[in-house]
Design a protein around this motif. Structure first.
Motif, mmCIF file in Angstrom:
data_model
loop_
_atom_site.group_PDB
_atom_site.id
_atom_site.type_symbol
_atom_site.label_atom_id
_atom_site.label_comp_id
_atom_site.label_asym_id
_atom_site.label_seq_id
_atom_site.Cartn_x
_atom_site.Cartn_y
_atom_site.Cartn_z
ATOM 1 N N GLY A 34 0.769 -1.236 0.062
ATOM 2 C CA GLY A 34 -0.006 0.046 -0.131
ATOM 3 C C GLY A 34 0.908 1.228 -0.124
ATOM 4 O O GLY A 34 0.412 2.140 0.343
ATOM 5 N N PHE A 35 2.045 1.263 -0.575
ATOM 6 C CA PHE A 35 2.803 2.387 -0.530
ATOM 7 C C PHE A 35 2.925 2.966 -1.771
ATOM 8 O O PHE A 35 2.953 2.324 -2.969
ATOM 9 C CB PHE A 35 4.387 2.071 -0.103
ATOM 10 N N ALA A 36 2.853 4.364 -1.814
ATOM 11 C CA ALA A 36 3.088 4.963 -3.231
ATOM 12 C C ALA A 36 4.586 5.225 -3.643
ATOM 13 O O ALA A 36 5.532 5.132 -2.629
ATOM 14 C CB ALA A 36 2.400 6.416 -3.082
ATOM 15 N N ALA A 37 4.981 5.241 -4.647
ATOM 16 C CA ALA A 37 6.525 5.232 -5.104
ATOM 17 C C ALA A 37 6.943 6.749 -4.585
ATOM 18 O O ALA A 37 6.149 7.525 -4.941
ATOM 19 C CB ALA A 37 6.525 5.121 -6.455
ATOM 20 N N PRO A 38 8.011 6.795 -3.836
ATOM 21 C CA PRO A 38 8.384 8.077 -3.399
ATOM 22 C C PRO A 38 9.025 8.925 -4.553
ATOM 23 O O PRO A 38 9.595 8.319 -5.659
ATOM 24 C CB PRO A 38 9.170 7.852 -2.339
ATOM 25 N N ALA A 39 9.121 10.248 -4.293
ATOM 26 C CA ALA A 39 9.892 11.112 -5.574
ATOM 27 C C ALA A 39 11.118 10.857 -5.002
ATOM 28 O O ALA A 39 11.721 10.695 -4.065
ATOM 29 C CB ALA A 39 9.601 12.531 -5.004
ATOM 30 N N VAL B 289 11.018 4.626 12.868
ATOM 31 C CA VAL B 289 11.645 3.354 12.556
ATOM 32 C C VAL B 289 10.704 2.766 11.493
ATOM 33 O O VAL B 289 9.578 2.222 11.899
ATOM 34 C CB VAL B 289 11.836 2.507 13.824
ATOM 35 N N THR B 290 11.302 2.628 10.452
ATOM 36 C CA THR B 290 10.815 1.902 9.263
ATOM 37 C C THR B 290 11.240 1.080 8.352
ATOM 38 O O THR B 290 10.828 0.223 7.636
ATOM 39 C CB THR B 290 9.969 3.216 8.222
ATOM 40 N N GLY C 20 5.344 -3.972 11.805
ATOM 41 C CA GLY C 20 5.130 -2.589 11.332
ATOM 42 C C GLY C 20 6.506 -1.835 10.577
ATOM 43 O O GLY C 20 6.271 -0.641 10.389
ATOM 44 N N PHE C 21 7.373 -2.581 10.051
ATOM 45 C CA PHE C 21 8.557 -2.124 9.208
ATOM 46 C C PHE C 21 7.776 -1.956 7.808
ATOM 47 O O PHE C 21 6.988 -2.572 7.300
ATOM 48 C CB PHE C 21 9.635 -2.998 9.015
ATOM 49 N N ASN C 22 8.274 -1.061 6.879
ATOM 50 C CA ASN C 22 8.132 -0.696 5.575
ATOM 51 C C ASN C 22 9.125 -1.556 4.670
ATOM 52 O O ASN C 22 8.660 -1.643 3.596
ATOM 53 C CB ASN C 22 8.146 0.740 5.244
ATOM 54 N N GLY D 270 9.867 5.054 1.193
ATOM 55 C CA GLY D 270 8.526 5.969 1.304
ATOM 56 C C GLY D 270 7.576 5.464 2.417
ATOM 57 O O GLY D 270 8.054 4.404 2.929
ATOM 58 N N GLY D 271 6.529 5.688 2.317
ATOM 59 C CA GLY D 271 5.333 5.488 3.556
ATOM 60 C C GLY D 271 5.542 6.118 4.669
ATOM 61 O O GLY D 271 6.655 6.384 5.166
ATOM 62 N N THR D 272 4.601 5.850 5.371
ATOM 63 C CA THR D 272 4.485 6.382 6.755
ATOM 64 C C THR D 272 4.856 5.445 7.752
ATOM 65 O O THR D 272 4.825 4.385 7.674
ATOM 66 C CB THR D 272 2.955 6.797 7.214
ATOM 67 N N GLN D 273 5.439 5.962 9.006
ATOM 68 C CA GLN D 273 5.532 5.047 10.091
ATOM 69 C C GLN D 273 4.317 4.351 10.460
ATOM 70 O O GLN D 273 3.145 4.950 11.040
ATOM 71 C CB GLN D 273 6.059 5.796 11.329
ATOM 72 N N GLN D 274 4.306 2.894 10.663
ATOM 73 C CA GLN D 274 3.233 2.419 11.441
ATOM 74 C C GLN D 274 3.213 2.154 12.790
ATOM 75 O O GLN D 274 4.214 2.615 13.470
ATOM 76 C CB GLN D 274 3.505 0.942 10.559
#
Length: 470
Positions: free
Chosen positions: A54-59, A158-159, A180-182, A292-296
């Motif tokens: 569910g992550f969007a590709a970061p810039a 911490v991702t 919770g890691f990305n 990318g992605g938010t911290q869970q």
């Protein structure tokens, strides 16, 4: 996790010296290449899709090659590299084994706070640095989740995660996501100076095909030159770009003889890399910036089970019959010093199907042994200060052997305890028994194994350990 890394031992951790070294973590193991476990077996990888997380590709920067400088274990000599990066406007990712924070030769909490304040990322690397595949699911969950919780409680975002010894399988990948890691980094899936890797890709893709086993070259060691380091970047550029994750352990002189480069070499490479960044030919980013992605939210691991009643054998999988990818579950390869051990499961055992055979060659110093994983208590026996313990094991060997013991203190730091007198080599199965001295104050866990200190072979099976009380 070599005279280097045993730890399951750091280097992923270093062990050494004529006196018994601290165990620093989860169980020594010479492990330098991706897909190696403590016993040399392969783990399987599965492909995944970033969309599944569910992550969007970061810039990213305009450059099509992105370099991430990553540092494993939390060795204190990495401060030298961090100061160099800060002076050059670079940042990196520091994967921290939380049970070692503040212990001798490791970074302190204050060090980590400063590293983060300088713009670097703090990532997870478990609590005691075990081979996760060899543990029970509950213990692996504790290691991954509780390490992340400890870092988050210090105030860090911490991702990102790195597998100790690059040992993982689909079940472990799922646990990393659950905690919770990305993302999670492997090793040895892209080309490196080793000629045998020449056919591997030059870099990972952005975004990676599976964020829970991102591809990286072999970890940087003492054989790497400045040209080798630069080639990792230029090779990726000539192949069309991608993500290059470089993994460092020690930045020092006169320490771990394998997974170490000098501060001078690191400074030369970092200076070159900063020039490439200024020229716009590469971007230098942390792992979190690439993924990318938010911290869970934080996820706590399960509680450690209570010790069994007196009179119960405290050893998990005592006859080595339960295997995980050909490794006896709850066991680890251990050792220190200069020698080359080879571990294998052999048949038949003293009883049942399996026994463990250890062959040592090139012995100059130290020892090698099989022992319960140096973990948080899912595999290693619980210890009670002041109590003595009766140890038993069956063996046959071409060299003298002895019980060698470690204990756990604090939040997951293992240190050498003691050893029994030597017993003679035995051509046929022989049981040896020994009672320990009282467990020292502050200890909470025990691990031990039968070692050999010279060239030779030992086969072991049917381990027992009983609490004698105070």
């Amino acid at each position: 996790m070599s005279t280097t890394s045993q730890q399951r031992g750091t280097s992923e951790s270093s062990r050494g010296g004529p006196t018994r070294p601290t165990a620093n973590g989860a169980g020594p193991g010479r492990l330098l290449r991706k897909r190696w476990t403590a016993f040399g077996s392969s783990t399987l990888l599965v492909a995944g899709l970033l969309a599944a997380v569910g992550f969007a590709a970061p810039a990213h920067a305009a450059a099509n090659t992105v370099v991430s400088l990553t540092f494993d274990d939390g060795n204190a000599d990495q401060l030298t590299a961090e100061a160099t990066m800060k002076s050059l406007g670079l940042s990196g990712t520091f994967f921290i084994t939380t049970g070692w924070i503040g212990q001798p030769t490791y970074l302190t909490t204050a060090n980590l706070q400063q590293i983060a304040a300088d713009g670097n990322e703090i990532g997870g690397h478990t609590v005691t640095h075990p081979d996760l595949v060899s543990l029970t699911a509950a213990e692996s969950t504790r290691q991954i989740c509780d390490g992340r919780v400890a870092l988050m409680n210090m105030g860090f975002k911490v991702t990102s995660f790195a597998y100790p010894f690059a040992s993982e399988d689909p079940a472990t990948e799922a646990l990393v996501k659950q905690c919770g890691f990305n993302s999670a980094r492997g090793l040895g899936d892209t080309s490196s100076p080793d000629p045998s890797t020449a056919t591997l890709p030059a870099a990972d893709t952005i975004p990676p095909a599976n964020p829970y086993i991102t591809a990286a070259p072999d970890e940087v060691d003492s054989t790497w030159t400045l040209q080798n380091l630069e080639d990792q970047v230029t090779h990726a550029q000539s192949a069309g770009g991608g993500w290059v994750q470089l993994t460092f352990h020690h930045i020092a002189v006169g320490t771990d003889p394998t997974l170490t480069i000098t501060p001078t070499l690191f400074s030369q490479f970092a200076t070159w890399l900063a020039q490439q960044k200024t020229a716009g030919t590469v971007a230098v980013q942390t792992v979190d910036q690439v993924i990318g992605g938010t911290q869970q939210p934080a996820v706590q691991g399960p509680a450690v089970p209570p010790p069994p009643p007196l009179g119960t054998n405290l050893i998990q999988n005592p006859s080595l019959e339960t295997l995980v990818n050909t490794i006896p579950q709850c066991w680890a390869a251990g050792g220190y010093g200069t020698n080359t051990p080879a571990f294998s499961v052999v048949t038949p055992g003293h009883t049942g199907t399996n026994a463990e055979q250890l062959t040592v060659t090139g012995a100059v110093s130290g020892d090698a042994k099989l022992l319960p994983a140096l973990d948080l208590g899912g595999c290693s026996p619980t210890g009670i200060p002041g109590h003595t313990y009766q140890l038993k094991a069956w063996y046959k060997s071409t060299a003298a052997t002895q019980f060698e013991l470690y204990y756990r203190i604090g939040n997951g730091y293992w240190t050498y305890w003691t050893a029994s007198p030597l017993v003679a080599a035995a051509a046929n199965w022989t049981q040896t028994t020994w009672t320990t001295p009282p467990l020292p104050a502050g200890a909470s866990g025990i691990s031990w194994g039968l070692n050999i200190q010279t060239n030779g072979t030992i086969t072991t099976d049917d381990y027992e350990m009983y609490d004698n009380g105070a």
